[in-house]
Design a protein around this motif. Structure first.
Motif, PDB file in Angstrom:
ATOM      1  N   LYS A 157       0.972 -10.321  -3.425  1.00 23.45           N
ATOM      2  CA  LYS A 157       0.363 -10.550  -2.116  1.00 23.45           C
ATOM      3  C   LYS A 157       1.043  -9.675  -1.062  1.00 23.45           C
ATOM      4  O   LYS A 157       0.378  -9.099  -0.185  1.00 23.45           O
ATOM      5  N   ALA A 158       2.387  -9.569  -1.161  1.00 21.02           N
ATOM      6  CA  ALA A 158       3.129  -8.738  -0.210  1.00 21.02           C
ATOM      7  C   ALA A 158       2.698  -7.271  -0.321  1.00 21.02           C
ATOM      8  O   ALA A 158       2.529  -6.580   0.689  1.00 21.02           O
ATOM      9  N   ASP A 161      -0.872  -6.947   1.096  1.00 20.95           N
ATOM     10  CA  ASP A 161      -0.832  -7.011   2.566  1.00 20.95           C
ATOM     11  C   ASP A 161      -0.324  -5.690   3.158  1.00 20.95           C
ATOM     12  O   ASP A 161      -0.813  -5.231   4.189  1.00 20.95           O
ATOM     13  N   ARG A 162       0.661  -5.090   2.475  1.00 18.13           N
ATOM     14  CA  ARG A 162       1.197  -3.812   2.955  1.00 18.13           C
ATOM     15  C   ARG A 162       0.147  -2.713   2.847  1.00 18.13           C
ATOM     16  O   ARG A 162       0.049  -1.847   3.733  1.00 18.13           O
ATOM     17  N   VAL A 164      -3.045  -3.155   3.144  1.00 14.07           N
ATOM     18  CA  VAL A 164      -3.978  -3.397   4.259  1.00 14.07           C
ATOM     19  C   VAL A 164      -3.427  -2.798   5.548  1.00 14.07           C
ATOM     20  O   VAL A 164      -4.141  -2.121   6.304  1.00 14.07           O
ATOM     21  N   ARG A 271     -14.471 -11.969   5.138  1.00 15.59           N
ATOM     22  CA  ARG A 271     -13.585 -11.869   3.972  1.00 15.59           C
ATOM     23  C   ARG A 271     -14.361 -11.490   2.726  1.00 15.59           C
ATOM     24  O   ARG A 271     -13.901 -10.712   1.902  1.00 15.59           O
TER      25      ARG A 271
END
Length: 278
Positions: A157-158, A161-162, A164, A271
Protein backbone atom coordinates in the motif's frame (compact mmCIF):
# COMPACT_ATOMS: atom_id res chain seq x y z
CA UNK A 1 53.16 -47.03 53.20
CA UNK A 2 49.71 -45.41 53.01
CA UNK A 3 48.74 -42.74 50.50
CA UNK A 4 48.43 -40.21 53.29
CA UNK A 5 51.89 -41.05 54.56
CA UNK A 6 53.23 -40.60 51.03
CA UNK A 7 51.67 -37.12 50.86
CA UNK A 8 49.06 -38.10 48.24
CA UNK A 9 45.59 -36.58 48.61
CA UNK A 10 42.99 -37.87 46.15
CA UNK A 11 40.43 -35.34 47.41
CA UNK A 12 36.74 -35.94 47.88
CA UNK A 13 34.73 -37.09 44.81
CA UNK A 14 33.17 -34.22 42.95
CA UNK A 15 34.95 -31.33 44.59
CA UNK A 16 36.84 -28.66 42.70
CA UNK A 17 40.24 -29.95 43.76
CA UNK A 18 39.71 -33.48 42.43
CA UNK A 19 38.88 -32.36 38.88
CA UNK A 20 35.90 -34.77 38.86
CA UNK A 21 32.61 -33.02 38.03
CA UNK A 22 29.39 -33.79 39.83
CA UNK A 23 26.36 -34.73 37.68
CA UNK A 24 24.93 -31.22 38.21
CA UNK A 25 28.18 -29.59 37.13
CA UNK A 26 28.38 -31.90 34.10
CA UNK A 27 24.86 -30.91 33.02
CA UNK A 28 25.70 -27.24 33.49
CA UNK A 29 28.82 -27.66 31.36
CA UNK A 30 26.85 -29.48 28.64
CA UNK A 31 24.18 -26.78 28.67
CA UNK A 32 26.85 -24.12 28.34
CA UNK A 33 28.46 -25.92 25.38
CA UNK A 34 25.06 -26.41 23.76
CA UNK A 35 24.23 -22.71 24.20
CA UNK A 36 27.58 -21.74 22.63
CA UNK A 37 26.97 -24.05 19.66
CA UNK A 38 23.49 -22.61 19.13
CA UNK A 39 24.87 -19.08 19.28
CA UNK A 40 27.60 -19.97 16.78
CA UNK A 41 25.04 -21.62 14.47
CA UNK A 42 22.78 -18.57 14.64
CA UNK A 43 25.70 -16.28 13.83
CA UNK A 44 26.77 -18.54 10.97
CA UNK A 45 23.21 -18.68 9.58
CA UNK A 46 22.91 -14.90 9.81
CA UNK A 47 26.18 -14.43 7.86
CA UNK A 48 25.02 -16.95 5.25
CA UNK A 49 21.70 -15.14 4.78
CA UNK A 50 23.46 -11.78 4.53
CA UNK A 51 25.86 -13.18 1.92
CA UNK A 52 22.95 -14.58 -0.13
CA UNK A 53 21.09 -11.28 0.08
CA UNK A 54 24.21 -9.34 -0.92
CA UNK A 55 24.82 -11.66 -3.89
CA UNK A 56 21.22 -11.32 -5.10
CA UNK A 57 21.37 -7.52 -4.75
CA UNK A 58 24.69 -7.43 -6.63
CA UNK A 59 23.21 -9.46 -9.50
CA UNK A 60 20.36 -6.94 -9.77
CA UNK A 61 22.85 -4.06 -9.92
CA UNK A 62 25.04 -5.77 -12.54
CA UNK A 63 22.07 -6.72 -14.70
CA UNK A 64 20.83 -3.13 -14.60
CA UNK A 65 24.30 -1.93 -15.61
CA UNK A 66 24.33 -4.48 -18.43
CA UNK A 67 21.01 -3.08 -19.63
CA UNK A 68 22.56 0.38 -19.94
CA UNK A 69 25.70 -0.65 -21.79
CA UNK A 70 28.64 -3.08 -21.99
CA UNK A 71 30.07 -4.29 -18.69
CA UNK A 72 33.75 -4.35 -17.87
CA UNK A 73 35.58 -7.69 -17.93
CA UNK A 74 35.54 -7.82 -14.13
CA UNK A 75 31.81 -7.07 -13.99
CA UNK A 76 31.04 -9.71 -16.64
CA UNK A 77 33.10 -12.29 -14.75
CA UNK A 78 31.41 -11.35 -11.46
CA UNK A 79 27.95 -11.55 -13.01
CA UNK A 80 28.73 -14.91 -14.64
CA UNK A 81 29.87 -16.24 -11.26
CA UNK A 82 26.99 -14.88 -9.19
CA UNK A 83 24.05 -15.56 -11.51
CA UNK A 84 24.10 -19.39 -11.28
CA UNK A 85 24.62 -19.22 -7.51
CA UNK A 86 21.66 -16.91 -7.04
CA UNK A 87 19.54 -19.02 -9.42
CA UNK A 88 20.38 -22.15 -7.42
CA UNK A 89 19.54 -20.41 -4.14
CA UNK A 90 16.19 -19.27 -5.55
CA UNK A 91 15.41 -22.82 -6.72
CA UNK A 92 16.31 -24.27 -3.32
CA UNK A 93 14.15 -21.70 -1.56
CA UNK A 94 11.30 -22.41 -3.96
CA UNK A 95 11.50 -26.16 -3.30
CA UNK A 96 11.74 -25.62 0.46
CA UNK A 97 8.71 -23.32 0.42
CA UNK A 98 6.77 -25.83 -1.69
CA UNK A 99 7.49 -28.63 0.81
CA UNK A 100 6.50 -26.35 3.69
CA UNK A 101 3.21 -25.44 2.00
CA UNK A 102 2.48 -29.11 1.25
CA UNK A 103 3.11 -30.04 4.89
CA UNK A 104 0.83 -27.21 6.09
CA UNK A 105 -1.90 -28.22 3.63
CA UNK A 106 -1.66 -31.87 4.67
CA UNK A 107 -1.95 -30.86 8.34
CA UNK A 108 -4.93 -28.58 7.67
CA UNK A 109 -6.68 -31.29 5.62
CA UNK A 110 -6.05 -33.83 8.38
CA UNK A 111 -7.61 -31.48 10.95
CA UNK A 112 -10.72 -31.25 8.76
CA UNK A 113 -10.94 -35.06 8.56
CA UNK A 114 -10.44 -35.54 12.31
CA UNK A 115 -12.97 -32.83 13.17
CA UNK A 116 -15.50 -34.50 10.89
CA UNK A 117 -14.83 -37.86 12.59
CA UNK A 118 -15.24 -36.18 15.98
CA UNK A 119 -18.63 -34.88 14.83
CA UNK A 120 -19.76 -38.43 14.10
CA UNK A 121 -18.61 -39.98 17.37
CA UNK A 122 -15.82 -40.25 19.96
CA UNK A 123 -12.26 -40.26 18.63
CA UNK A 124 -9.64 -42.76 19.72
CA UNK A 125 -6.92 -41.60 22.11
CA UNK A 126 -4.44 -41.42 19.24
CA UNK A 127 -6.84 -39.38 17.09
CA UNK A 128 -7.58 -36.99 19.97
CA UNK A 129 -3.87 -36.47 20.61
CA UNK A 130 -3.23 -35.98 16.88
CA UNK A 131 -6.08 -33.49 16.55
CA UNK A 132 -4.94 -31.51 19.60
CA UNK A 133 -1.38 -31.32 18.24
CA UNK A 134 -2.37 -30.40 14.69
CA UNK A 135 -5.02 -27.86 15.69
CA UNK A 136 -2.49 -25.80 17.64
CA UNK A 137 -0.01 -25.95 14.72
CA UNK A 138 -2.63 -24.96 12.15
CA UNK A 139 -3.86 -22.12 14.39
CA UNK A 140 -0.27 -20.87 14.74
CA UNK A 141 0.33 -21.06 10.98
CA UNK A 142 -2.89 -19.15 10.31
CA UNK A 143 -1.86 -16.43 12.74
CA UNK A 144 1.61 -16.18 11.18
CA UNK A 145 0.08 -16.03 7.68
CA UNK A 146 -2.34 -13.34 8.84
CA UNK A 147 0.47 -11.21 10.32
CA UNK A 148 2.67 -11.72 7.26
CA UNK A 149 -0.19 -10.77 4.93
CA UNK A 150 -0.90 -7.64 6.98
CA UNK A 151 2.75 -6.53 6.78
CA UNK A 152 2.90 -7.28 3.06
CA UNK A 153 -0.33 -5.37 2.49
CA UNK A 154 0.99 -2.33 4.37
CA UNK A 155 4.28 -2.41 2.41
CA UNK A 156 2.49 -2.70 -0.93
CA UNK A 157 0.00 0.00 0.00
CA UNK A 158 2.89 2.35 0.85
CA UNK A 159 4.47 1.67 -2.56
CA UNK A 160 1.16 2.14 -4.41
CA UNK A 161 0.51 5.41 -2.53
CA UNK A 162 4.00 6.63 -3.46
CA UNK A 163 3.33 5.82 -7.11
CA UNK A 164 0.14 7.91 -6.94
CA UNK A 165 2.08 10.83 -5.46
CA UNK A 166 4.81 10.62 -8.12
CA UNK A 167 2.29 10.34 -10.94
CA UNK A 168 0.47 13.41 -9.63
CA UNK A 169 3.79 15.28 -9.49
CA UNK A 170 4.52 14.16 -13.05
CA UNK A 171 1.17 15.61 -14.09
CA UNK A 172 2.18 18.96 -12.63
CA UNK A 173 5.57 19.16 -14.34
CA UNK A 174 8.83 17.31 -15.10
CA UNK A 175 10.14 14.98 -12.39
CA UNK A 176 13.70 15.00 -11.15
CA UNK A 177 15.99 12.15 -12.25
CA UNK A 178 15.64 10.52 -8.83
CA UNK A 179 11.83 10.77 -8.96
CA UNK A 180 11.72 9.34 -12.49
CA UNK A 181 13.94 6.43 -11.46
CA UNK A 182 11.81 5.84 -8.34
CA UNK A 183 8.59 5.95 -10.34
CA UNK A 184 9.96 3.54 -12.94
CA UNK A 185 11.06 1.11 -10.23
CA UNK A 186 7.94 1.32 -8.10
CA UNK A 187 5.57 1.40 -11.06
CA UNK A 188 6.98 -1.88 -12.36
CA UNK A 189 6.58 -3.45 -8.92
CA UNK A 190 2.94 -2.39 -8.69
CA UNK A 191 2.28 -3.71 -12.20
CA UNK A 192 3.81 -7.09 -11.26
CA UNK A 193 1.78 -7.25 -8.04
CA UNK A 194 -1.44 -6.49 -9.93
CA UNK A 195 -0.66 -9.21 -12.45
CA UNK A 196 0.13 -11.70 -9.68
CA UNK A 197 -3.08 -10.84 -7.83
CA UNK A 198 -5.05 -11.23 -11.04
CA UNK A 199 -3.45 -14.60 -11.84
CA UNK A 200 -3.90 -15.82 -8.25
CA UNK A 201 -7.55 -14.80 -8.30
CA UNK A 202 -8.11 -16.61 -11.60
CA UNK A 203 -6.45 -19.79 -10.26
CA UNK A 204 -8.50 -19.58 -7.06
CA UNK A 205 -11.74 -19.18 -8.97
CA UNK A 206 -10.90 -22.08 -11.29
CA UNK A 207 -10.13 -24.33 -8.33
CA UNK A 208 -13.31 -23.26 -6.56
CA UNK A 209 -15.42 -23.89 -9.66
CA UNK A 210 -13.85 -27.32 -10.23
CA UNK A 211 -14.43 -28.32 -6.60
CA UNK A 212 -18.01 -27.01 -6.65
CA UNK A 213 -18.77 -28.85 -9.89
CA UNK A 214 -17.29 -32.04 -8.47
CA UNK A 215 -19.47 -31.78 -5.35
CA UNK A 216 -22.55 -31.42 -7.56
CA UNK A 217 -21.56 -34.54 -9.53
CA UNK A 218 -20.87 -36.60 -6.38
CA UNK A 219 -24.11 -35.47 -4.72
CA UNK A 220 -26.04 -36.47 -7.85
CA UNK A 221 -24.33 -39.88 -7.82
CA UNK A 222 -25.19 -40.24 -4.13
CA UNK A 223 -28.85 -39.57 -5.02
CA UNK A 224 -28.75 -42.41 -7.53
CA UNK A 225 -27.21 -45.00 -5.22
CA UNK A 226 -24.41 -45.75 -2.73
CA UNK A 227 -21.06 -44.09 -3.43
CA UNK A 228 -17.78 -45.96 -3.39
CA UNK A 229 -15.45 -45.45 -0.41
CA UNK A 230 -13.23 -43.18 -2.50
CA UNK A 231 -16.19 -41.10 -3.65
CA UNK A 232 -17.54 -40.78 -0.10
CA UNK A 233 -14.11 -39.68 1.15
CA UNK A 234 -13.78 -37.18 -1.72
CA UNK A 235 -17.25 -35.75 -1.08
CA UNK A 236 -16.58 -35.51 2.67
CA UNK A 237 -13.35 -33.62 1.95
CA UNK A 238 -14.76 -31.24 -0.69
CA UNK A 239 -18.10 -30.34 0.88
CA UNK A 240 -16.70 -28.42 3.89
CA UNK A 241 -14.15 -26.66 1.68
CA UNK A 242 -16.81 -25.51 -0.78
CA UNK A 243 -19.03 -24.42 2.13
CA UNK A 244 -16.17 -22.32 3.57
CA UNK A 245 -15.40 -20.78 0.17
CA UNK A 246 -19.07 -19.88 -0.33
CA UNK A 247 -19.21 -18.30 3.11
CA UNK A 248 -16.03 -16.31 2.44
CA UNK A 249 -17.38 -15.11 -0.92
CA UNK A 250 -20.63 -14.11 0.74
CA UNK A 251 -18.76 -12.21 3.46
CA UNK A 252 -16.58 -10.38 0.91
CA UNK A 253 -19.64 -9.39 -1.11
CA UNK A 254 -21.34 -8.09 2.03
CA UNK A 255 -18.25 -6.01 2.93
CA UNK A 256 -18.11 -4.60 -0.60
CA UNK A 257 -21.78 -3.62 -0.49
CA UNK A 258 -21.30 -2.03 2.94
CA UNK A 259 -18.29 -0.04 1.68
CA UNK A 260 -20.36 1.27 -1.24
CA UNK A 261 -23.12 2.38 1.11
CA UNK A 262 -20.68 4.19 3.44
CA UNK A 263 -18.84 6.07 0.70
CA UNK A 264 -20.37 9.13 -0.95
CA UNK A 265 -21.64 8.16 -4.45
CA UNK A 266 -19.28 10.57 -6.21
CA UNK A 267 -16.22 9.29 -4.37
CA UNK A 268 -17.10 5.66 -5.06
CA UNK A 269 -17.55 6.36 -8.77
CA UNK A 270 -14.23 8.22 -8.83
CA UNK A 271 -12.41 5.32 -7.15
CA UNK A 272 -13.98 2.79 -9.52
CA UNK A 273 -12.99 4.88 -12.54
CA UNK A 274 -9.46 5.39 -11.11
CA UNK A 275 -9.05 1.66 -10.52
CA UNK A 276 -10.09 0.86 -14.09
CA UNK A 277 -7.74 3.48 -15.45
CA UNK A 278 -4.69 1.96 -13.77
Amino acid sequence: MTAAAAGIDFGSPGNDESGVLTPTAQRAQQDERSARRKQQNRASDAKYRQAKKAAAARVVVLEELAGRGPLTEEQEAELAELQPKVAQQKQQKKEKNAKYRQAKKAAADRVVVLEELAGRGPLTEEQEAELAELQSKVAQWKQQTKEKSAKEYQARKAVADRVVVLEELAGQGPLTEEQEAELAELGSKVAVWKQQTKAKGATYRQGLKAATDRVVVLEELAGQGPLTEEQEAELAELQPKVAVWKQQTKARSAKSRQAKRLLPPGLWCWRSWRGRGR
